[in-house]
Design an enzyme around this catalytic site. Sequence first.
Site, mmCIF file in Angstrom:
data_model
loop_
_atom_site.group_PDB
_atom_site.id
_atom_site.type_symbol
_atom_site.label_atom_id
_atom_site.label_comp_id
_atom_site.label_asym_id
_atom_site.label_seq_id
_atom_site.Cartn_x
_atom_site.Cartn_y
_atom_site.Cartn_z
ATOM 1 N N LYS A 136 -41.071 -13.604 -17.268
ATOM 2 C CA LYS A 136 -42.075 -13.876 -16.240
ATOM 3 C C LYS A 136 -43.203 -12.774 -15.559
ATOM 4 C CE LYS A 136 -40.145 -16.823 -13.204
ATOM 5 N NZ LYS A 136 -39.702 -18.071 -11.646
ATOM 6 N N GLU A 158 -28.927 -29.395 -6.301
ATOM 7 C CA GLU A 158 -28.826 -30.105 -5.614
ATOM 8 C C GLU A 158 -27.522 -30.819 -5.233
ATOM 9 O OE1 GLU A 158 -31.525 -28.858 -6.990
ATOM 10 O OE2 GLU A 158 -32.933 -28.020 -5.254
ATOM 11 N N ARG A 184 -32.594 -35.562 -3.989
ATOM 12 C CA ARG A 184 -31.680 -36.116 -4.687
ATOM 13 C C ARG A 184 -30.068 -36.272 -4.687
ATOM 14 N NH1 ARG A 184 -33.210 -32.051 -9.740
ATOM 15 N NH2 ARG A 184 -35.500 -33.303 -9.263
HETATM 16 C C1 LIG Z 1 -35.617 -30.159 -7.587
HETATM 17 C C2 LIG Z 1 -35.923 -28.794 -7.643
HETATM 18 N N1 LIG Z 1 -35.038 -27.724 -6.641
HETATM 19 C C3 LIG Z 1 -35.386 -26.476 -6.420
HETATM 20 C C4 LIG Z 1 -37.029 -25.920 -6.658
HETATM 21 C C5 LIG Z 1 -37.832 -25.182 -6.427
HETATM 22 N N2 LIG Z 1 -38.021 -23.770 -7.577
HETATM 23 C C6 LIG Z 1 -39.316 -24.307 -7.722
HETATM 24 S S1 LIG Z 1 -39.251 -23.501 -9.425
HETATM 25 C C7 LIG Z 1 -37.891 -23.289 -9.464
HETATM 26 C C8 LIG Z 1 -37.474 -21.716 -10.174
HETATM 27 C C9 LIG Z 1 -37.789 -22.514 -11.896
HETATM 28 O O1 LIG Z 1 -37.079 -21.699 -12.643
HETATM 29 P P1 LIG Z 1 -37.765 -21.715 -14.007
HETATM 30 O O2 LIG Z 1 -37.063 -23.539 -14.597
HETATM 31 O O3 LIG Z 1 -36.748 -21.014 -15.298
HETATM 32 O O4 LIG Z 1 -39.237 -22.017 -14.422
HETATM 33 P P2 LIG Z 1 -39.590 -20.603 -14.271
HETATM 34 O O5 LIG Z 1 -40.901 -20.017 -12.793
HETATM 35 O O6 LIG Z 1 -38.999 -19.459 -14.672
HETATM 36 O O7 LIG Z 1 -40.894 -20.936 -15.141
HETATM 37 C C10 LIG Z 1 -37.489 -23.191 -8.408
HETATM 38 C C11 LIG Z 1 -35.905 -23.811 -8.058
HETATM 39 C C12 LIG Z 1 -37.940 -27.100 -7.534
HETATM 40 N N3 LIG Z 1 -38.578 -27.432 -7.614
HETATM 41 N N4 LIG Z 1 -37.122 -27.993 -7.434
HETATM 42 MG MG LIG Z 2 -37.416 -19.627 -16.109
#
Ligand SMILES: Cc1ncc(C[n+]2csc(CCOP(=O)(O)OP(=O)(O)O)c2C)c(N)n1
Ligand SMILES: [Mg+2]
Length: 640
Positions: A281, A366, A394
Site C-alpha cells: 500500500k 461490525e 449491517r
Molecule cells: C463495512 C465497512 N467497514 C469499514 C469500512 C472502512 N474501510 C474502507 S477501506 C478499509 C480497509 C480495507 O482494507 P483492504 O480490504 O485490505 O483494502 P486496502 O485498502 O488494503 O487495499 C476500511 C476498513 C468500509 N468501507 N466498509
Molecule cells: Mg489491505
Amino acid sequence: MPLLTRIRGPRDLDRLTLEELDQLAEEIRTFLVDSVSKTGGHLGPNLGVVELTIALHRVFDSPADRVLWDTGHQAYVHKLLTGRQDFSKLRGKGGLSGYPSRAESEHDVIENSHASTVLGWADGLAKANQLLKRDQHVVAVIGDGALTGGMAWEALNNIAEAKDRPLVIVVNDNERSYAPTIGGLANHLATLRTTDGYERFLARTKDLLDRTPVVGKPLYETLHGAKKGLKDFIAPQGMFEDLGLKYVGPIDGHDVEALESALARAKRFGGPVIVHCLTEKGRGYEPAEQDEADRFHGIGPIHPDTGLPIKAAAASWTSVFGDEMVKLGREREDIVAITAAMLQPVGLKKFADAFPERIYDVGIAEQHAAVSAAGLATGGLHPVFAVYATFLNRAFDQVLMDVALHKCGVTFVLDRAGVTGDDGASHNGMWDMSMLQLVPGLRMAAPRDAEQLRAQLREAVEVDDAPTVVRYSKGVVGPAVPAVRRVGGMDVLREPGTDRPDVLLVSVGALAPMCLEIASLLDKQGISTTVVDPRWVKPVDEALAPLAERHRVVVTVEDNSRVGGVGSAVSQSLRDAGVDVPLRDFGIPPRFLDHASRAQVMTEIGLTAPDIARQVTGLVAKLDGRYDRTTADEVEAARD
Ligand SMILES: Cc1ncc(C[n+]2csc(CCOP(=O)(O)OP(=O)(O)O)c2C)c(N)n1
Ligand SMILES: [Mg+2]
Ligand SMILES: CC(=O)[C@@H](O)[C@H](O)COP(=O)(O)O
C-alpha cells in the site's frame, strides 16, 4: 513518449511491451500522486494496485468479462485504464466518483463502498453465467482487510461448493486495512506469504533452467507436471485449498509478467480459484511508504513533495470523542473500546495507547463487533464500539437481537453521522436515527457541540441495562452553543419573549447553529420561534409535549433520513400525548445522494437555513390564512 494518455480502454494495453508496461505503471503513479494530492482521496490503496490492475485488464476483457472491486476505493487505476482520466474533480460535484460508478462506465459493477461484499456479487454473477451458459469470466478483487468481513466467508463457503463454476478471486494482500490487518486470517496469509510458494518455486526453477536450455526445458516440464506432489511438498495446504479452492500464489503483485502468468492460469482453470497477490500500500511514493499509520489510505489535499497536509487538522468531533475516552478510561476500568479496523479514523488511537489491553480491533466485522460487545457487557465490562454511522447498518440485527434484547450496556459511538458528501451515496450516515428508532430500550443522543458530546458520552456509559448511541457529524466540531435553560432533559437554546410563540423548532445534534439561523430569519418575518435541543432523541423527552402545546407549529430539523427519523418519532409522541399541533419535519430525502461536498449536498436537498425558513414562513402564513407566494418570495430574498 507518454503512454497513459494513449490508453483509451483496456485493449490499448495489449500492444505494449513489458518495458512499456513498466513505463505505464510509472506514469500512473506519477499521475495519482499529482492528482490525488490536489483533490484528496484514497492514494495509498491505489498506488498499491497499479501493476495488478494493468495485468487484470490485459488478461481479462472488461466489460465482456466482469472485473469487480471490493469496497471500490482502490479503483482509480481501473478508471484510468477504462477511459476516465480527468481526475480534476475526483469525489467532487460533477466529477468522477471515488468508487466505481455504473453511470460513469460499463466497466463498473459495484458502486457501494461497504467492504466484504465483492465475493457475494461474484458468486451471484458466476451462478448466473453458469445457468445462462454465458461465456464470461468473473474476477473479484478483495483486500486482506475486506477478507476479515464475515460476508466474504459466507460467499467463499458457497463458491467453494461448486468446483465447476469458474470464478477468479484475487486477494490483494498488502497486509493492511488502515493499520496492519488483524486476526487469524492475517496470520494465515502471512504464512502463505512466507512459504516459498509453488508458483515462486516454479518461477525460480524456470528462470534457472532457462539459462541451461539443454537440461532445462524437459526438467522444468517434469517439475511442472509433478505439481501435485511437488506443491504439497513445497507449499503446505493452505486454508483456501482445505476449503476446496484452488490456490495460486503467492504472486509478486508488482511484477506484471508474473501477475499475467498467474491470472492467465487462473482464467483457464474452469472453477473457483484464488490468486494471492502480494502488494504494498502506498508503493512508489515515499511519504506513503514511510507512513506507518495507514500508508496514506485516505488523505485530504497534501503537498506532493512532502506528503504533508495542506490544511492543519482542526478540533474534530472525532478528536473530542477520543480525548474524552482517555479520561473515561482512567476513571473507569470497566470501559473497553472496540473498532472495526478503523482505530485511527474513529479516534481511538489515544485510548489504545493508554490502555492497550482494553482496545479490541475486530477487523472489518461490525456484526461481530456488536455481538462481541454484548458478550463483553455480559462479562461485566462496558464496551464502547466506535464506528462510522453508515457501517453500523449491517449490524442492525445484532444491535436489536443481541445487545438490546439482552439489555446489554453497550455504547455505540457513530462518527460520520449525517451527510458526509464526497464519499458518495453509501458513506452518508443518513439511516442510523431511523434504523435505531426501531430498537426497544435503545437510547440515542445527538450532541450539538463538543461540551454536549463529552456530557452525553458520559451519560451513555452510565447506562448498563440498555444499548446507548451517541452520533455526530464528520469533520470540524461546530461552535459551542449555550443553553438558555433546561426543560426535562432538553436544552432550550433560544426563546422569544412571547407567551405563545409561533414555532417550536426541534434542533437535532450538530444542526443547532443552522436552527438558530432559521429562527433569526423567521424573526424577520415576524414569526416568533423557540429553539430546543432534545439532546437525547430516543426516547422522545416527556417534556416535549407540554412545550409543543404552547406553540402553533412544531418543526423538526435533522441530519438523517426523513423516513422514520426524529421527526417521525416526535410526531408520534405528540399524537400519543394528545397534542394536536401541526408538525413539519425536515431531513434528508429518502434517496441516494450523489457525491459532492457536504455543503453542496445540503443545499441540493434543501437542508439549509433559508430553505427551511422559507417553508416555515409559508406554513405559518397558511395557519394565518394569509398564505401566498409573495410571503415565501420575501424569505427567498432574505437568503442574501
Ligand atoms: C463495512 C465497512 N467497514 C469499514 C469500512 C472502512 N474501510 C474502507 S477501506 C478499509 C480497509 C480495507 O482494507 P483492504 O480490504 O485490505 O483494502 P486496502 O485498502 O488494503 O487495499 C476500511 C476498513 C468500509 N468501507 N466498509
Ligand atoms: Mg489491505
Ligand atoms: C473507503 C472507506 O470506507 C474509507 O476509507 C472512507 O472513505 C474514509 O472516510 P473518511 O475520509 O470520512 O474517514
